[in-house]
Design a protein around this motif. Structure first.
Motif, PDB file in Angstrom:
ATOM      1  N   ALA A  53    -129.074 107.847  29.409  1.00 40.03           N
ATOM      2  CA  ALA A  53    -128.099 106.777  29.182  1.00 40.03           C
ATOM      3  C   ALA A  53    -128.808 105.447  28.970  1.00 40.03           C
ATOM      4  O   ALA A  53    -128.417 104.652  28.110  1.00 40.03           O
ATOM      5  CB  ALA A  53    -127.134 106.682  30.352  1.00 40.03           C
ATOM      6  N   LEU A  54    -129.859 105.201  29.736  1.00 36.13           N
ATOM      7  CA  LEU A  54    -130.630 103.965  29.580  1.00 36.13           C
ATOM      8  C   LEU A  54    -131.241 103.884  28.186  1.00 36.13           C
ATOM      9  O   LEU A  54    -131.125 102.860  27.499  1.00 36.13           O
ATOM     10  CB  LEU A  54    -131.723 103.895  30.645  1.00 36.13           C
ATOM     11  CG  LEU A  54    -132.705 102.729  30.544  1.00 36.13           C
ATOM     12  CD1 LEU A  54    -131.985 101.399  30.678  1.00 36.13           C
ATOM     13  CD2 LEU A  54    -133.789 102.868  31.588  1.00 36.13           C
ATOM     14  N   LEU A  55    -131.874 104.954  27.736  1.00 37.95           N
ATOM     15  CA  LEU A  55    -132.490 104.964  26.404  1.00 37.95           C
ATOM     16  C   LEU A  55    -131.444 104.824  25.304  1.00 37.95           C
ATOM     17  O   LEU A  55    -131.683 104.161  24.293  1.00 37.95           O
ATOM     18  CB  LEU A  55    -133.315 106.233  26.213  1.00 37.95           C
ATOM     19  CG  LEU A  55    -134.577 106.320  27.077  1.00 37.95           C
ATOM     20  CD1 LEU A  55    -135.231 107.678  26.916  1.00 37.95           C
ATOM     21  CD2 LEU A  55    -135.549 105.209  26.749  1.00 37.95           C
ATOM     22  N   ALA A  59    -131.391 101.843  22.586  1.00 36.65           N
ATOM     23  CA  ALA A  59    -131.342 102.161  21.154  1.00 36.65           C
ATOM     24  C   ALA A  59    -130.171 101.456  20.486  1.00 36.65           C
ATOM     25  O   ALA A  59    -130.300 100.920  19.377  1.00 36.65           O
ATOM     26  CB  ALA A  59    -131.252 103.669  20.945  1.00 36.65           C
ATOM     27  N   GLY A  60    -129.012 101.418  21.149  1.00 37.79           N
ATOM     28  CA  GLY A  60    -127.847 100.724  20.601  1.00 37.79           C
ATOM     29  C   GLY A  60    -128.101  99.231  20.447  1.00 37.79           C
ATOM     30  O   GLY A  60    -127.732  98.629  19.431  1.00 37.79           O
ATOM     31  N   ALA A  61    -128.734  98.633  21.450  1.00 35.38           N
ATOM     32  CA  ALA A  61    -129.052  97.203  21.384  1.00 35.38           C
ATOM     33  C   ALA A  61    -130.054  96.932  20.263  1.00 35.38           C
ATOM     34  O   ALA A  61    -129.930  95.949  19.521  1.00 35.38           O
ATOM     35  CB  ALA A  61    -129.606  96.725  22.721  1.00 35.38           C
ATOM     36  N   PHE A  67    -129.369  95.293  12.648  1.00 38.97           N
ATOM     37  CA  PHE A  67    -128.236  95.024  11.775  1.00 38.97           C
ATOM     38  C   PHE A  67    -128.056  93.525  11.595  1.00 38.97           C
ATOM     39  O   PHE A  67    -127.908  93.036  10.467  1.00 38.97           O
ATOM     40  CB  PHE A  67    -126.960  95.657  12.355  1.00 38.97           C
ATOM     41  CG  PHE A  67    -125.731  95.329  11.559  1.00 38.97           C
ATOM     42  CD1 PHE A  67    -125.438  96.028  10.394  1.00 38.97           C
ATOM     43  CD2 PHE A  67    -124.877  94.322  11.965  1.00 38.97           C
ATOM     44  CE1 PHE A  67    -124.309  95.722   9.650  1.00 38.97           C
ATOM     45  CE2 PHE A  67    -123.745  94.000  11.237  1.00 38.97           C
ATOM     46  CZ  PHE A  67    -123.457  94.704  10.069  1.00 38.97           C
ATOM     47  N   GLU A  68    -128.059  92.771  12.701  1.00 40.30           N
ATOM     48  CA  GLU A  68    -127.889  91.317  12.639  1.00 40.30           C
ATOM     49  C   GLU A  68    -129.030  90.653  11.868  1.00 40.30           C
ATOM     50  O   GLU A  68    -128.805  89.712  11.103  1.00 40.30           O
ATOM     51  CB  GLU A  68    -127.770  90.718  14.046  1.00 40.30           C
ATOM     52  CG  GLU A  68    -126.518  91.121  14.781  1.00 40.30           C
ATOM     53  CD  GLU A  68    -125.248  90.617  14.113  1.00 40.30           C
ATOM     54  OE1 GLU A  68    -125.252  89.494  13.538  1.00 40.30           O
ATOM     55  OE2 GLU A  68    -124.232  91.331  14.155  1.00 40.30           O
ATOM     56  N   ALA A  69    -130.244  91.136  12.065  1.00 42.71           N
ATOM     57  CA  ALA A  69    -131.400  90.565  11.363  1.00 42.71           C
ATOM     58  C   ALA A  69    -131.275  90.794   9.852  1.00 42.71           C
ATOM     59  O   ALA A  69    -131.551  89.897   9.057  1.00 42.71           O
ATOM     60  CB  ALA A  69    -132.695  91.173  11.899  1.00 42.71           C
ATOM     61  N   LYS A  70    -130.844  91.999   9.465  1.00 40.06           N
ATOM     62  CA  LYS A  70    -130.649  92.299   8.047  1.00 40.06           C
ATOM     63  C   LYS A  70    -129.542  91.426   7.451  1.00 40.06           C
ATOM     64  O   LYS A  70    -129.651  90.930   6.326  1.00 40.06           O
ATOM     65  CB  LYS A  70    -130.332  93.764   7.834  1.00 40.06           C
ATOM     66  CG  LYS A  70    -131.533  94.673   8.001  1.00 40.06           C
ATOM     67  CD  LYS A  70    -131.147  96.125   7.778  1.00 40.06           C
ATOM     68  CE  LYS A  70    -132.338  97.045   7.946  1.00 40.06           C
ATOM     69  NZ  LYS A  70    -131.976  98.447   7.772  1.00 40.06           N
ATOM     70  N   GLU A  71    -128.462  91.248   8.199  1.00 45.87           N
ATOM     71  CA  GLU A  71    -127.363  90.378   7.756  1.00 45.87           C
ATOM     72  C   GLU A  71    -127.847  88.946   7.553  1.00 45.87           C
ATOM     73  O   GLU A  71    -127.514  88.314   6.570  1.00 45.87           O
ATOM     74  CB  GLU A  71    -126.204  90.413   8.760  1.00 45.87           C
ATOM     75  CG  GLU A  71    -125.434  91.713   8.776  1.00 45.87           C
ATOM     76  CD  GLU A  71    -124.611  91.908   7.510  1.00 45.87           C
ATOM     77  OE1 GLU A  71    -123.858  90.998   7.126  1.00 45.87           O
ATOM     78  OE2 GLU A  71    -124.727  92.988   6.909  1.00 45.87           O
TER      79      GLU A  71
END
Length: 76
Positions: A53-55, A59-61, A67-71
């Motif tokens: 669950a931690l990993l 991974a989600g973060a 995604f934000e960096a690409k945007e």
């Protein structure tokens, strides 16, 4: 201190523990734990650890950051 781990993992976990701990550590296998889970018990205090669950959360973060960096780059 007790480290309770899934069946078949005690030897590997024992080899990862520091040898210079100030208190004795028992690594105990528990067949009811899934891979990636562990319990740490010191005296009457007990904590559950779910590495899977931690990993997954990390991974989600990371995916959200990418995604934000690409945007941000596409909006420059």
């Amino acid at each position: 201190m007790q480290v309770i781990v899934p069946k078949g993992t005690a030897e590997r976990i024992q080899s990862m523990l520091p040898q210079d701990l100030s208190l004795p550590v028992q690594v105990i296998e528990n067949p009811t734990l899934d891979s990636g889970q562990a319990r740490l018990q010191v005296g009457v205090a007990r904590r559950e650890v779910d590495c899977n669950a931690l990993l997954s959360t990390i991974a989600g973060a990371f995916d959200a950051y990418i995604f934000e960096a690409k945007e941000a780059l596409s909006n420059e």
